[in-house]
Write an enzyme that holds these catalytic residues in place. Structure first.
Site, short mmCIF file in Angstrom:
data_model
loop_
_atom_site.label_atom_id
_atom_site.label_comp_id
_atom_site.label_asym_id
_atom_site.label_seq_id
_atom_site.Cartn_x
_atom_site.Cartn_y
_atom_site.Cartn_z
N ASP A 288 9.62 0.56 0.77
CA ASP A 288 8.42 -0.28 0.70
C ASP A 288 7.18 0.51 1.14
O ASP A 288 7.23 1.25 2.13
CB ASP A 288 8.63 -1.47 1.65
CG ASP A 288 7.59 -2.56 1.50
OD1 ASP A 288 7.51 -3.14 0.42
OD2 ASP A 288 6.88 -2.83 2.48
N GLU B 98 8.21 2.81 -3.61
CA GLU B 98 7.23 1.81 -4.03
C GLU B 98 5.87 2.35 -3.59
O GLU B 98 5.50 2.25 -2.43
CB GLU B 98 7.48 0.45 -3.38
CG GLU B 98 6.61 -0.62 -3.99
CD GLU B 98 5.74 -1.41 -3.02
OE1 GLU B 98 5.14 -2.39 -3.45
OE2 GLU B 98 5.64 -1.04 -1.83
C1 NOJ Z 1 5.34 -4.41 -0.98
C2 NOJ Z 1 6.33 -5.51 -1.18
O1 NOJ Z 1 6.88 -5.42 -2.45
C3 NOJ Z 1 5.56 -6.79 -0.93
O2 NOJ Z 1 6.28 -7.91 -1.33
C4 NOJ Z 1 5.19 -6.84 0.51
O3 NOJ Z 1 4.38 -7.99 0.74
C5 NOJ Z 1 4.38 -5.61 0.92
N1 NOJ Z 1 4.94 -4.39 0.39
C6 NOJ Z 1 4.34 -5.48 2.42
O4 NOJ Z 1 5.60 -5.13 2.91
#
Ligand code: NOJ
Length: 563
Positions: free
Chosen positions: A226, A287
């Site tokens: 993440d 991500e």
């Molecule tokens: C990216 C995640 O996919 C999202 O759902 C989340 O709110 C943010 N990062 C913070 O962790």
């Protein structure tokens, strides 16, 4: 200078690039499970791990190679689990570690690999470290694991800098001292309940090594990481004013002091080595919302992560020239560092592509669609384009991500009642942005029955629209033209023709509104224009929409074998 020299690679790495391997993650189709909305075995209205286990046969029938589970770790659920309070346990909402182990071995028994979500940029404010930091006070070792700072102004009443939270509002919150007086501030790039770690502190590195090993030892096949571009902040935390009034996850801007700082790559070089100690080609997927494909490719250099989400592809409009450019650019940029390109159209943060591809007004990332949004999607156009877009995507070389429910053609849910909304974006913008709840509504498994088979009590943490009976899996199983059967057949053919590997050759001559390419024995033609495109006498292997004759209608993709 070649690209690899520019990227600082040695001779061994150059050799590795010349011989891309056959690791599973280079070609895999990975299905994202959003556990709270997948299947609810205990009937409390929130999906859980036993629910996942119960439906693994459905995923095997669909033909996916792996699943990625969004966070199910201990969490107060202020951001649907992306606020982790204990990285090495399962939240009771989702089950137990035993349930996790059972799910993992049941998936492996079916040949399905399992990736878990790791959230290293921030924890929950309920994490023991953050609670210790609050109690320990300024200057303590406990505070040094997060980003606490004194405020500006005469009595520290102003935040340490002007950064905005991605979810709206300031990125700093002030603490209260044990005696009730106002104290230091802490940084949270997301919700106030998600304090950012200080990754310049070696203790944080050690802790995440421990967490990685905890899950690797249990047998997971990899991690979706993440906010993988956010861990390191620029020295001195300088002020930053984004070019638009909305802070974003990073996709639109360069030189942001909290995104894409050079030091972040050291973290992944470290993790690469750690993960490589394990057998089975365990993988790390970034991500990272970055402004260009070339930048994103820096996360998947041979000694860093293995995959990165292709958000440039996800954000491309339904436009043939734009799609050709992003596909070409992706294959080139990822190929230059020896990584596979990934492809993705939907996830739990974006408007579902069955709605997004038929929006009639701009809809910035993260805003979502609600009753008062301009330019609502045209449902039948959206579904048709979504089927064509997926039929195109699953023919591309590399690894593809699917988001639960897209195989049913689910649209974004627009009419959620305000009182049901749970995304922190909705609260932090005072309802100005609807946020992401519309793509997170629990799945319909059956047309009849409580909560459409999500559970047998009828409870559902977000209400399902009545129209979802028509999208239910059991109805679609029985309909040869359903979106579910289209996905199943696409995955079968993708495997049969080994489409995840190999080269792509562009085909010309079909006109400006067509994306056409050759994949070995297969030709793929996607017609994004309004007029039908005549192909001559071909026998189609698959059509995203049924049609007679040889002229591919608007918003339709076909695959065929050359004579
Ligand atoms: C990216 C995640 O996919 C999202 O759902 C989340 O709110 C943010 N990062 C913070 O962790």
């Amino acid at each position: 200078m070649t690209f690899t020299q520019a990227a600082g690679l040695g001779v061994a790495d150059e050799l590795a690039l010349a011989m891309p391997g056959s690791e599973w993650w280079r070609t895999a189709v990975i299905y994202q499970i959003y556990p709270r909305s997948f299947a609810d075995a205990n009937g409390d209205g929130v999906g859980d791990l036993p629910g996942v286990t119960e439906h693994l046969d459905d995923l095997q029938r669909l033909g996916v190679d792996a699943i990625w589970l969004s966070p199910f770790m201990t969490s107060p659920q202020k951001d649907a689990g992306y606020d982790v309070a204990d990285y090495c346990d399962v939240d009771p909402l989702f089950g137990t570690l035993d349930d996790f182990d059972a799910m993992l071995s049941a998936a492996h028994a079916r040949g399905i690999r399992v990736i878990v979500d790791l959230v290293p940029n921030h924890s929950s404010d309920q994490h023991v470290w953050f609670q210790e930091a609050l109690a320990a006070g300024p200057g303590s070792a406990a505070r040094a694991r997060y980003l606490f700072r004194d405020g500006k102004g005469e009595s520290g009443e102003l935040p340490p800098n002007n950064w905005e939270s991605v979810f709206g509002g300031p990125a700093w919150s002030r603490t209260t001292n044990p005696d009730g007086t106002p104290g230091q501030w802490y940084l949270h790039i997301f919700d106030a309940s998600q304090p950012d770690f200080d990754w310049s502190n070696p203790v944080v590195w050690e802790e995440f090594r421990r967490i990685l090993r905890f899950w690797l030892d249990r047998g997971v096949d990899g991690f979706r990481v993440d906010v993988a571009h956010g861990l390191i902040k620029a020295d001195g935390l300088p002020d930053y004013t984004p070019p638009t009034d909305a802070a974003s996850m990073g996709g639109e801007e360069s030189d942001v002091p909290y995104w894409a700082q050079e030091g972040v790559h050291e973290v992944y070089r470290d993790w690469h080595k750690l993960v490589a100690e394990y057998d089975g080609d365990r993988a790390l997927c970034a991500e990272a919302w970055l402004p260009t494909i070339e930048k994103t490719a820096l996360w998947v250099r041979p000694d860093e992560m293995h995959q990165a989400f292709n958000f440039e592809y996800l954000q491309t409009k339904w436009d043939a020239a734009a799609l050709r450019a992003v596909i070409d650019g992706s294959i080139r940029a990822y190929g230059a560092v020896g990584a596979p390109s990934t492809w993705v159209l939907s996830n739990h943060d974006v408007v579902r592509h069955a709605s997004r591809l038929a929006l009639t007004a701009e809809n910035p990332q993260g805003y979502g669609i609600g009753p008062d949004s301009p330019g609502k999607p045209i449902a039948d156009v959206g579904l048709r384009r979504a089927r064509a877009a997926t039929t195109l995507m699953l023919a591309l070389p590399g690894s593809a991500y699917l988001y639960q429910g897209e195989e049913l053609g689910l649209p974004e849910v627009i009419d959620l009642p305000d009182a049901a909304r749970q995304d922190p974006t909705w609260f932090r913008t005072g309802g100005e942005r609807y946020g992401r709840d519309g793509c997170r509504v629990p799945l319909p498994w059956t047309a009849e029955g409580a909560a459409h088979g999500f559970n047998d009590t009828g409870a559902s943490w977000l209400p399902q629209p009545a129209e979802w009976a028509a999208f239910a899996r059991d109805v679609q199983q029985a309909d040869p033209r359903s979106t579910l059967n289209l996905y199943t057949r696409l995955l079968e053919l993708r495997a049969r023709f080994s489409l995840g590997a190999g080269e792509l050759e562009w085909l010309e001559g079909y006109g400006p509104d067509v994306v056409a390419f050759r994949r070995g024995a297969l030709d793929v033609v996607a017609n994004l224009g309004d007029a039908a495109v005549e192909l001559g006498a071909v026998g189609f292997l698959i059509q995203s929409e049924a049609f007679d004759g040889t002229a591919v209608p608007a918003d339709t993709t076909v695959w065929f074998e050359r004579a």
